[in-house]
Motif scaffolding. Structure first.
Motif, mmCIF file in Angstrom:
data_model
loop_
_atom_site.group_PDB
_atom_site.id
_atom_site.type_symbol
_atom_site.label_atom_id
_atom_site.label_comp_id
_atom_site.label_asym_id
_atom_site.label_seq_id
_atom_site.Cartn_x
_atom_site.Cartn_y
_atom_site.Cartn_z
ATOM 1 N N TYR A 16 0.823 -1.207 0.000
ATOM 2 C CA TYR A 16 0.000 0.000 0.000
ATOM 3 C C TYR A 16 0.851 1.250 0.000
ATOM 4 O O TYR A 16 1.966 1.273 0.534
ATOM 5 N N LEU A 17 0.282 2.296 -0.568
ATOM 6 C CA LEU A 17 0.896 3.621 -0.564
ATOM 7 C C LEU A 17 -0.072 4.633 0.051
ATOM 8 O O LEU A 17 -1.290 4.503 -0.123
ATOM 9 N N PRO A 18 0.448 5.651 0.751
ATOM 10 C CA PRO A 18 -0.444 6.714 1.248
ATOM 11 C C PRO A 18 -0.906 7.594 0.088
ATOM 12 O O PRO A 18 -0.167 7.837 -0.866
ATOM 13 N N GLU A 19 -2.140 8.074 0.199
ATOM 14 C CA GLU A 19 -2.741 8.905 -0.856
ATOM 15 C C GLU A 19 -3.462 10.076 -0.210
ATOM 16 O O GLU A 19 -4.402 9.891 0.575
ATOM 17 N N VAL A 20 -3.022 11.296 -0.496
ATOM 18 C CA VAL A 20 -3.683 12.485 0.045
ATOM 19 C C VAL A 20 -5.004 12.704 -0.688
ATOM 20 O O VAL A 20 -5.043 12.729 -1.925
ATOM 21 N N VAL A 21 -6.094 12.866 0.068
ATOM 22 C CA VAL A 21 -7.404 13.074 -0.557
ATOM 23 C C VAL A 21 -7.944 14.481 -0.313
ATOM 24 O O VAL A 21 -8.895 14.908 -0.973
ATOM 25 N N ALA A 22 -7.348 15.214 0.626
ATOM 26 C CA ALA A 22 -7.790 16.594 0.885
ATOM 27 C C ALA A 22 -6.672 17.333 1.612
ATOM 28 O O ALA A 22 -5.917 16.736 2.384
ATOM 29 N N TYR A 23 -6.581 18.637 1.363
ATOM 30 C CA TYR A 23 -5.609 19.463 2.070
ATOM 31 C C TYR A 23 -6.049 20.918 1.956
ATOM 32 O O TYR A 23 -6.686 21.312 0.978
ATOM 33 N N TYR A 24 -5.721 21.697 2.962
ATOM 34 C CA TYR A 24 -6.077 23.114 2.903
ATOM 35 C C TYR A 24 -5.352 23.909 3.982
ATOM 36 O O TYR A 24 -5.035 23.396 5.056
ATOM 37 N N PHE A 25 -5.055 25.172 3.649
ATOM 38 C CA PHE A 25 -4.662 26.187 4.614
ATOM 39 C C PHE A 25 -5.931 26.948 4.977
ATOM 40 O O PHE A 25 -6.712 27.308 4.096
ATOM 41 N N LYS A 26 -6.123 27.247 6.252
ATOM 42 C CA LYS A 26 -7.309 28.021 6.617
ATOM 43 C C LYS A 26 -7.087 28.719 7.951
ATOM 44 O O LYS A 26 -6.417 28.187 8.843
ATOM 45 N N GLN A 27 -7.679 29.908 8.072
ATOM 46 C CA GLN A 27 -7.665 30.621 9.340
ATOM 47 C C GLN A 27 -9.060 30.578 9.942
ATOM 48 O O GLN A 27 -10.044 30.932 9.302
ATOM 49 N N TRP A 28 -9.133 30.162 11.207
ATOM 50 C CA TRP A 28 -10.410 30.035 11.910
ATOM 51 C C TRP A 28 -10.476 31.087 13.002
ATOM 52 O O TRP A 28 -9.488 31.391 13.645
ATOM 53 N N GLU A 42 -6.212 12.212 9.509
ATOM 54 C CA GLU A 42 -6.070 13.667 9.364
ATOM 55 C C GLU A 42 -4.900 14.182 10.189
ATOM 56 O O GLU A 42 -4.687 13.757 11.326
ATOM 57 N N ILE A 43 -4.142 15.092 9.595
ATOM 58 C CA ILE A 43 -3.099 15.825 10.320
ATOM 59 C C ILE A 43 -3.511 17.284 10.376
ATOM 60 O O ILE A 43 -3.763 17.907 9.343
ATOM 61 N N MET A 44 -3.594 17.826 11.583
ATOM 62 C CA MET A 44 -3.937 19.228 11.795
ATOM 63 C C MET A 44 -2.714 19.915 12.400
ATOM 64 O O MET A 44 -2.279 19.566 13.496
ATOM 65 N N TYR A 45 -2.163 20.885 11.683
ATOM 66 C CA TYR A 45 -0.938 21.574 12.111
ATOM 67 C C TYR A 45 -1.257 23.051 12.358
ATOM 68 O O TYR A 45 -1.787 23.731 11.481
ATOM 69 N N VAL A 46 -0.922 23.547 13.562
ATOM 70 C CA VAL A 46 -1.179 24.950 13.902
ATOM 71 C C VAL A 46 0.015 25.804 13.482
ATOM 72 O O VAL A 46 1.121 25.650 14.005
ATOM 73 N N ILE A 47 -0.227 26.702 12.536
ATOM 74 C CA ILE A 47 0.823 27.584 12.023
ATOM 75 C C ILE A 47 0.932 28.845 12.879
ATOM 76 O O ILE A 47 2.026 29.313 13.193
ATOM 77 N N LYS A 64 0.831 27.163 18.293
ATOM 78 C CA LYS A 64 1.772 27.268 17.177
ATOM 79 C C LYS A 64 2.892 26.234 17.303
ATOM 80 O O LYS A 64 3.543 26.117 18.339
ATOM 81 N N GLY A 65 3.112 25.492 16.202
ATOM 82 C CA GLY A 65 4.173 24.499 16.179
ATOM 83 C C GLY A 65 3.755 23.133 16.658
ATOM 84 O O GLY A 65 4.541 22.185 16.630
ATOM 85 N N ASP A 66 2.498 22.985 17.109
ATOM 86 C CA ASP A 66 1.973 21.686 17.511
ATOM 87 C C ASP A 66 1.157 21.097 16.369
ATOM 88 O O ASP A 66 0.587 21.823 15.550
ATOM 89 N N PHE A 67 1.081 19.782 16.336
ATOM 90 C CA PHE A 67 0.202 19.143 15.364
ATOM 91 C C PHE A 67 -0.365 17.859 15.942
ATOM 92 O O PHE A 67 0.212 17.266 16.862
ATOM 93 N N MET A 88 -4.223 27.204 10.296
ATOM 94 C CA MET A 88 -3.857 25.793 10.287
ATOM 95 C C MET A 88 -3.586 25.287 8.880
ATOM 96 O O MET A 88 -4.090 25.836 7.893
ATOM 97 N N LEU A 89 -2.809 24.209 8.838
ATOM 98 C CA LEU A 89 -2.619 23.446 7.614
ATOM 99 C C LEU A 89 -3.092 22.028 7.906
ATOM 100 O O LEU A 89 -2.594 21.392 8.840
ATOM 101 N N ASN A 90 -4.057 21.564 7.139
ATOM 102 C CA ASN A 90 -4.613 20.222 7.334
ATOM 103 C C ASN A 90 -4.408 19.372 6.089
ATOM 104 O O ASN A 90 -4.550 19.874 4.968
ATOM 105 N N ILE A 91 -4.097 18.108 6.305
ATOM 106 C CA ILE A 91 -4.149 17.164 5.200
ATOM 107 C C ILE A 91 -4.888 15.917 5.664
ATOM 108 O O ILE A 91 -4.867 15.571 6.846
ATOM 109 N N GLU A 92 -5.574 15.272 4.738
ATOM 110 C CA GLU A 92 -6.261 14.018 5.013
ATOM 111 C C GLU A 92 -5.782 12.989 4.001
ATOM 112 O O GLU A 92 -5.662 13.292 2.814
ATOM 113 N N PHE A 93 -5.490 11.784 4.484
ATOM 114 C CA PHE A 93 -4.985 10.766 3.571
ATOM 115 C C PHE A 93 -5.485 9.379 3.967
ATOM 116 O O PHE A 93 -5.887 9.142 5.098
ATOM 117 N N ARG A 94 -5.462 8.481 3.017
ATOM 118 C CA ARG A 94 -5.772 7.074 3.250
ATOM 119 C C ARG A 94 -4.740 6.257 2.471
ATOM 120 O O ARG A 94 -3.735 6.805 2.022
#
Length: 299
Positions: A16-28, A42-47, A64-67, A88-94
């Protein structure tokens, strides 16, 4: 065939290989997400800024700097306070069955012991602090994905694999230091925070947020290590500072409470007498007498 969980046994049996299915930068800002789950890791990274992620009854304060890595199908939600934006920067993969000759998850697990251990942790989430290397990989991964050209696929696979291996090594390192050593670090950081901010109005939620812990859990480990609650320790720091100001400065008595972060002079006087068995007035008079006596002895 595709699989979602980071801990699916098929990952170390098949190819198997990892495959990113969604990603985004966003400010909440001032945002309360409903609980939800999805069939991707999902990986959620606080910028910038800070936020709270609720998972399985726990409130995790992330700055900041945690994920955080959240496994597939784990209910969670994001909370961001009004006036305290969080970028934040988020990516989702399977994982998908391998096509081509790129090394599989199984190959990486066979070559990297830390990554192999990550695949066996079976934790709904893992919260980590970035040692200034994960964000660089994440950002480059997203930039490559934005290009969407065939020539970028190899780089995407390389960066995503590098990301997972780095996370595996970080997670294993943190796991090896738990629970005692990690608790010591939390307590040390709290004590440093209290000494730096005793002159401000502090609440337990502020202290817990600074070290990314739930207030209840922080209360338990702090008392186990020091014999005092966090707020009792804060009071002792403030009272020692007040003693110093009363004995060594001419700051008016009515202003001393402001210098140590207590906004009620009456409450300060009550705490001080409980701590020293003297009122602030009595303590200053006694300090003046000690100075006069010491001067007389030197003559």
């Amino acid at each position: 065939m595709k699989t979602s969980s980071l801990y699916e046994s098929a990952l170390t049996r098949g190819e198997y290989l990892p495959e990113v299915v969604a990603y985004y930068f966003k400010q909440w800002d001032n945002y309360s997400m409903p609980f939800h789950a999805h069939n991707q890791v999902e990986i959620m990274y606080v910028i910038e800024g800070h936020c709270c992620v609720e998972i399985e009854g726990e409130s995790l304060f992330i700055k900041k700097g945690d994920f955080i890595i959240i496994d597939a199908e784990v209910p969670h939600r994001l909370l961001v306070e009004n006036g305290s934006p969080c970028r934040m920067l988020n990516i989702e993969f399977r994982f998908q069955e391998r096509k081509g000759f790129f090394p599989s998850i199984k190959d990486f697990a066979e070559e990297d012991k830390a990554f192999a251990r990550l695949l066996k942790m079976n934790a709904p989430y893992i919260l980590l602090k970035d040692p200034n290397e994960v964000y660089f990989v994440l950002k480059n991964l997203v930039l490559e994905m934005d290009e969407r050209g065939k020539e970028n696929l190899l780089m995407v696979h390389l960066l995503l694999s590098q990301l997972l291996i780095r996370i595996g090594r970080l997670a294993v390192e943190v796991k090896a230091n738990e629970p005692q050593q990690q608790s010591n670090i939390y307590v040390k950081n709290v004590i440093a925070y209290l000494h730096e901010n005793y002159d401000c109005e502090i609440q337990m939620k502020d202290i817990a947020a600074d070290v990314n812990l739930h207030p209840g859990y922080l209360h338990r480990i702090f008392k186990n290590h020091t014999g005092l609650t966090v707020m009792e320790y804060l009071t002792s720091v403030r009272m020692e500072k007040a003693k110093m100001l009363l004995a060594q400065t001419e700051i008016p008595l009515i202003e001393i409470s402001d210098y140590i972060g207590i906004n009620s002079r009456q409450y300060f006087s009550s705490l001080f007498k409980k701590y020293t068995q003297q009122t602030p007035v009595e303590y200053r008079k006694a300090a003046v007498r000690r100075k006069e006596f010491a001067s007389w002895e030197r003559v």
